[in-house]
Design a protein around this motif. Structure first.
Motif, mmCIF file in Angstrom:
data_model
loop_
_atom_site.group_PDB
_atom_site.id
_atom_site.type_symbol
_atom_site.label_atom_id
_atom_site.label_comp_id
_atom_site.label_asym_id
_atom_site.label_seq_id
_atom_site.Cartn_x
_atom_site.Cartn_y
_atom_site.Cartn_z
ATOM 1 N N ASP A 319 40.330 31.603 44.309
ATOM 2 C CA ASP A 319 41.011 29.680 44.764
ATOM 3 C C ASP A 319 41.900 29.432 43.376
ATOM 4 O OD1 ASP A 319 40.620 30.075 46.692
ATOM 5 O OD2 ASP A 319 38.874 29.294 46.700
ATOM 6 N N TRP A 320 42.362 30.450 42.423
ATOM 7 C CA TRP A 320 42.850 29.632 41.396
ATOM 8 C C TRP A 320 43.686 28.931 41.001
ATOM 9 C CZ3 TRP A 320 39.912 29.387 37.087
ATOM 10 C CH2 TRP A 320 38.111 30.084 37.546
ATOM 11 N N VAL A 321 44.109 28.127 41.120
ATOM 12 C CA VAL A 321 45.717 27.355 40.863
ATOM 13 C C VAL A 321 47.249 27.215 39.377
ATOM 14 C CG1 VAL A 321 46.790 25.833 40.772
ATOM 15 C CG2 VAL A 321 44.920 25.708 42.499
ATOM 16 N N SER A 322 45.855 27.188 38.686
ATOM 17 C CA SER A 322 46.432 27.379 36.993
ATOM 18 C C SER A 322 45.856 28.302 36.210
ATOM 19 C CB SER A 322 46.848 26.203 36.880
ATOM 20 O OG SER A 322 47.805 26.135 35.692
ATOM 21 N N LEU A 323 46.248 29.030 35.314
ATOM 22 C CA LEU A 323 45.262 30.014 34.302
ATOM 23 C C LEU A 323 47.157 29.407 33.072
ATOM 24 C CD1 LEU A 323 44.969 33.572 36.026
ATOM 25 C CD2 LEU A 323 43.159 31.155 35.335
ATOM 26 N N LYS A 324 45.714 29.285 31.866
ATOM 27 C CA LYS A 324 46.472 29.262 30.521
ATOM 28 C C LYS A 324 45.680 29.895 29.648
ATOM 29 C CE LYS A 324 49.401 25.372 31.929
ATOM 30 N NZ LYS A 324 49.240 24.484 31.882
ATOM 31 N N SER A 325 46.826 30.345 28.742
ATOM 32 C CA SER A 325 45.567 31.149 27.408
ATOM 33 C C SER A 325 45.594 30.591 25.901
ATOM 34 C CB SER A 325 46.269 32.575 27.184
ATOM 35 O OG SER A 325 45.739 33.412 28.002
ATOM 36 N N GLY A 326 44.636 30.190 25.232
ATOM 37 C CA GLY A 326 44.956 30.280 23.913
ATOM 38 C C GLY A 326 44.602 31.255 22.722
ATOM 39 N N GLU A 327 44.308 30.414 22.035
ATOM 40 C CA GLU A 327 43.291 31.480 20.819
ATOM 41 C C GLU A 327 41.831 31.921 20.937
ATOM 42 O OE1 GLU A 327 42.723 31.724 16.005
ATOM 43 O OE2 GLU A 327 43.670 29.940 16.909
ATOM 44 N N GLY A 328 41.754 32.756 21.900
ATOM 45 C CA GLY A 328 41.170 33.037 21.745
ATOM 46 C C GLY A 328 40.140 32.792 23.265
ATOM 47 N N PHE A 329 40.634 32.275 24.390
ATOM 48 C CA PHE A 329 40.124 31.767 25.057
ATOM 49 C C PHE A 329 40.989 30.843 26.134
ATOM 50 C CE2 PHE A 329 42.360 27.340 23.230
ATOM 51 C CZ PHE A 329 42.433 27.041 23.900
ATOM 52 N N VAL A 330 40.059 30.944 27.510
ATOM 53 C CA VAL A 330 41.727 31.630 28.779
ATOM 54 C C VAL A 330 40.768 29.572 29.385
ATOM 55 C CG1 VAL A 330 41.940 32.057 31.439
ATOM 56 C CG2 VAL A 330 41.641 33.394 28.768
ATOM 57 N N ASP A 634 44.318 40.103 46.784
ATOM 58 C CA ASP A 634 43.009 40.001 46.559
ATOM 59 C C ASP A 634 41.996 39.109 45.998
ATOM 60 O OD1 ASP A 634 42.308 40.749 44.308
ATOM 61 O OD2 ASP A 634 41.727 42.896 45.317
ATOM 62 N N SER A 635 42.744 37.934 45.782
ATOM 63 C CA SER A 635 41.819 36.657 44.853
ATOM 64 C C SER A 635 41.164 37.044 43.565
ATOM 65 C CB SER A 635 41.498 36.017 46.012
ATOM 66 O OG SER A 635 42.250 35.576 47.188
ATOM 67 N N THR A 636 41.281 38.285 43.107
ATOM 68 C CA THR A 636 40.857 38.854 41.780
ATOM 69 C C THR A 636 41.321 38.370 40.969
ATOM 70 O OG1 THR A 636 40.812 40.987 41.918
ATOM 71 C CG2 THR A 636 38.933 40.182 43.050
ATOM 72 N N LEU A 637 40.911 37.791 39.170
ATOM 73 C CA LEU A 637 41.067 37.822 38.497
ATOM 74 C C LEU A 637 41.537 38.985 37.612
ATOM 75 C CD1 LEU A 637 39.843 35.349 36.431
ATOM 76 C CD2 LEU A 637 42.003 35.144 37.414
ATOM 77 N N LYS A 638 43.443 39.432 36.802
ATOM 78 C CA LYS A 638 42.888 41.087 36.288
ATOM 79 C C LYS A 638 43.664 40.797 34.975
ATOM 80 C CE LYS A 638 45.225 45.589 37.376
ATOM 81 N NZ LYS A 638 46.152 46.054 38.134
ATOM 82 N N TYR A 639 42.591 41.261 34.229
ATOM 83 C CA TYR A 639 43.966 40.744 32.583
ATOM 84 C C TYR A 639 44.986 42.952 32.583
ATOM 85 C CZ TYR A 639 41.406 37.741 30.420
ATOM 86 O OH TYR A 639 40.682 36.133 30.286
ATOM 87 N N LYS A 640 45.844 42.661 31.990
ATOM 88 C CA LYS A 640 47.369 43.978 31.781
ATOM 89 C C LYS A 640 47.253 43.396 30.516
ATOM 90 C CE LYS A 640 50.232 47.338 33.776
ATOM 91 N NZ LYS A 640 51.498 47.156 34.808
ATOM 92 N N GLY A 641 46.818 45.055 29.801
ATOM 93 C CA GLY A 641 47.430 44.400 28.676
ATOM 94 C C GLY A 641 46.063 45.230 27.329
ATOM 95 N N SER A 642 46.448 44.754 26.501
ATOM 96 C CA SER A 642 44.791 44.937 25.226
ATOM 97 C C SER A 642 43.608 44.798 25.719
ATOM 98 C CB SER A 642 46.110 44.528 23.881
ATOM 99 O OG SER A 642 44.632 44.612 22.459
#
Length: 663
Positions: A319-330, A634-642
């Motif tokens: 149920d995430w609506v918005s995601l934003k990344s900062g310096e070492g945090f989300v 499938d409603s899961t958070l996924k990282y791609k990259g380093s």
């Protein structure tokens, strides 16, 4: 209300009984150190350090040493942060002594003596590295802590109050006959320790009003929200209670089996236990990592056995609506208006109080739901659904808009207005639009990016004059962009690489119209590049193009808005400093940019034109430093990259370069 936790595991307190009628207080030989043990970080009224026969008036940043007794006056309060991150705070007419406090390579131990009054204690690194050597003395009880945060009131002639604000503790006292009496105290519970009747030691639920004066006295910020978050509805109803992705500490459900028999699990599950007397299943600081948790609970006597299976549904990463990344945090916003953070705090950017680092999404407590948010360099600004404006984190240049430059580690309201609607955050400045279309700005003002007509910083929101109401706004590192209600596009601030889109590199101290066209719909920006979406679905870009971020199939800097040639009808854009992700009218996602860690394509080569991504995202996508984070189908958070910068991987984050939040 949901739980705001402070997790410092392994802390053990020891408090020894002193009977004024039968025992004489022994003199303690204190081993002193020339190095300071900690410093005062918060102070109000008269607070003194008593050093043998001397009495020294303290102030904020005053150092404290082993052997000092910290005393507060009738209107005073003091908060001390020690060298290992531990915290001791006292309220009015209170005192504690630092009998021992060492934290270095050779020695890790402490001994704090609460003399009288109202206190608050949170453990630090000593509690983790050497828990047996972290001690807290008072006149009646011995406490062992499985959690981290307690408050109390030690008054002469009255029962001592000890309350558990976070985690869990046990309280053990010695009665007048020398017998030990022990009771478990869960989060949201308290005990009243009466020296004259120590056998009557019972843990009861905390009444919020009952200890409100304690936290007021010790200066706990946002006291009502923090207390209600940690106390209300915990360990009262016999059922599993979830806080988004987490199962609350020390709560459970009744198995429905017969009373008077013992209960057990079919297998050992880390962090899960059964109370053998009540049959209550407890999930202690445990997560359901993947899927649902299935537990078989058995009850038995000599001639009877019964088993029952329970399934605890996982709501992790949904149920995430918005995601934003900062310096070492989300930071992430869910559909229910709850705001979550994880990663490195960086001067309070997580909004979790004393927590400096968390590996998994952790709830940022709020009485009312959030509507939107944006993040910059180690700070966050958010709008709640009631129209109030909030900020927290690093407050350099006054970018929190609170009228000062003091950092905040929990959400703090900006003013009292209730008509805020949209916000945009850059590297060190903020912009906001009210419901009537007025535009406001605050923070750093290099090159006039606040649009106020000068280059002076402001630690309070300043209204930017405009004939037409504003509809959209975005903040880059040194520049700002906006769209008015008439569909016109405007820019102001720094312009060294053409990010203002006005054919030259002159900076503007006030908003200037970019073109005569009136069909602009949305604006986006990263540090040095700008993007805009028109009502016809075309996407336009200009500014710095060193990494191919403009999507123009080249690396040429553009001084004016130029359409990205594509058959795609665009609906949204997520702009990071190293990669860009766009969404089309079919819901598909496209990426372009540096691609250094295969964020977009496996070959790690730069991509200078939109390339359709293999991942099927839904909702928001966040572009971090060398990674893309999104919610999959499938409603899961996924990282791609380093993996170096991941905050859900269980690995530490190391970030050495600044990273502007994705917009």
């Amino acid at each position: 209300m949901k739980k705001l936790s402070f997790i410092f595991t392994g802390l053990i307190f020891s408090i020894f009984l002193i009977s004024c009628e039968k025992k004489v207080e022994e003199k303690v030989v204190i081993e002193k150190s020339p190095e300071p043990s900690g410093k005062i970080v918060k102070l109000q009224g008269d607070v003194f350090a008593v050093k043998e026969d001397k009495k020294e008036l303290l102030k904020v940043n005053s150092q404290v040493f082993v052997g000092d007794t910290i005393e507060s006056g009738k209107s005073g309060l003091a908060r001390v942060v020690f060298s290992d991150g531990g915290v001791v705070a006292i309220g009015a007419d209170s005192s504690f002594s630092i009998d021992e406090y060492f934290y270095d390579d050779k020695r890790k131990s402490s001994d704090i003596n609460i003399k009288k009054g109202m206190f608050e204690v949170i453990s630090g690194k000593i509690g983790k590295a050497n828990p047996d050597k972290f001690k807290l003395k008072a006149k009646t009880a011995t406490m062992g802590i499985r959690g981290t945060h307690i408050v109390g009131n030690i008054q002469e002639g009255k029962p001592d109050l000890i309350a558990c604000i976070d985690g869990a503790i046990y309280v053990e006292v010695e009665d007048i006959n020398g017998n030990k009496v022990k009771v478990d105290v869960e989060v949201g519970q308290k005990v009243d320790v009466d020296p004259k009747s120590t056998k009557a030691l019972v843990a009861n639920s905390v009444n919020l009003e009952e200890i409100k004066n304690i936290v007021e006295s010790t200066g706990l910020d946002n006291k009502e929200e923090i207390l209600e978050n940690n106390i209300k509805n915990l360990n009262i109803n016999p059922k599993i209670s979830t806080a988004g992705d987490y199962y609350h500490l020390n709560v459970g459900f009744n198995t429905g089996l017969r009373e008077g028999i013992s209960y057990s699990l079919d297998k050992k599950i880390p962090g899960v236990s059964v109370d053998k007397s009540s049959g209550k299943l407890k999930v202690l600081n445990s997560l359901v990592e993947k899927g649902d948790l299935e537990v078989l609970v058995s009850a038995s006597t000599k001639d009877y056995k019964e088993s029952k299976k329970y399934t605890i549904k996982s709501t992790k990463h949904r149920d995430w609506v918005s995601l934003k990344s900062g310096e070492g945090f989300v930071i992430g916003l869910k559909a229910d208006g709850t705001l979550w953070s994880w990663g490195r705090s960086n001067k309070g950017a997580l909004g979790l109080g004393y927590k400096s680092f968390v590996f998994e999404p952790t709830l940022i407590y709020s009485k009312t739901p959030f509507a939107s948010f944006d993040i910059g360099d180690r700070f966050v600004v958010a709008v709640k659904k009631d129209g109030t404006l909030w900020s927290w984190g690093d407050n350099t240049n006054g970018k929190l808009g609170l009228g000062n430059n003091q950092n905040r580690d929990i959400p703090t309201q900006i003013g009292k207005e209730t008509n805020w609607e949209k916000i945009a955050v850059g590297y060190n400045h903020s912009l906001a639009i009210t419901k009537d279309g007025a535009l406001w700005s605050w923070g750093e003002n290099i090159a006039g990016k606040l649009g106020t007509g000068n280059s002076e910083d402001s630690n309070l929101p300043i209204k930017i004059s405009s004939k037409a109401p504003w509809k959209e706004v975005v903040a880059g590192e040194g520049h700002s962009l906006g769209i008015k209600s008439d569909g016109t596009l405007w820019s102001w601030g720094s312009n060294e690489v053409g990010q203002l889109g006005v054919k030259d590199t002159l900076a503007f101290l006030k908003p200037e119209q970019i073109s005569k066209e009136t069909n602009w719909k949305k604006v986006y920006a990263n540090s040095l590049s700008s993007f805009a979406l028109k009502t016809d679905g075309t996407l336009w870009s200009w500014g710095d193009n060193e990494l191919g971020l403009l999507g123009q199939k080249n690396y040429e800097t553009l001084m004016i808005p130029t359409m990205i040639k594509s058959k795609t009808q665009w609906t949204n854009l997520f702009a990071g400093n190293t990669n860009i992700v766009g969404q089309d009218s079919n819901g598909d996602f496209w990426g372009w940019g540096q691609n250094k860690f295969s964020e977009i394509k496996a070959d790690k080569r730069p991509i200078v034109a939109p390339l359709k991504l293999g991942e099927v995202y839904k909702g928001s996508v966040s572009i971090g430093e060398n990674y893309i984070l999104g919610v999959t189908k499938d409603s899961t958070l996924k990282y791609k990259g380093s993996s170096k910068y991941r905050t859900l991987s269980g690995k530490a984050i190391t970030v050495n370069s600044k990273n502007l939040s994705s917009k």
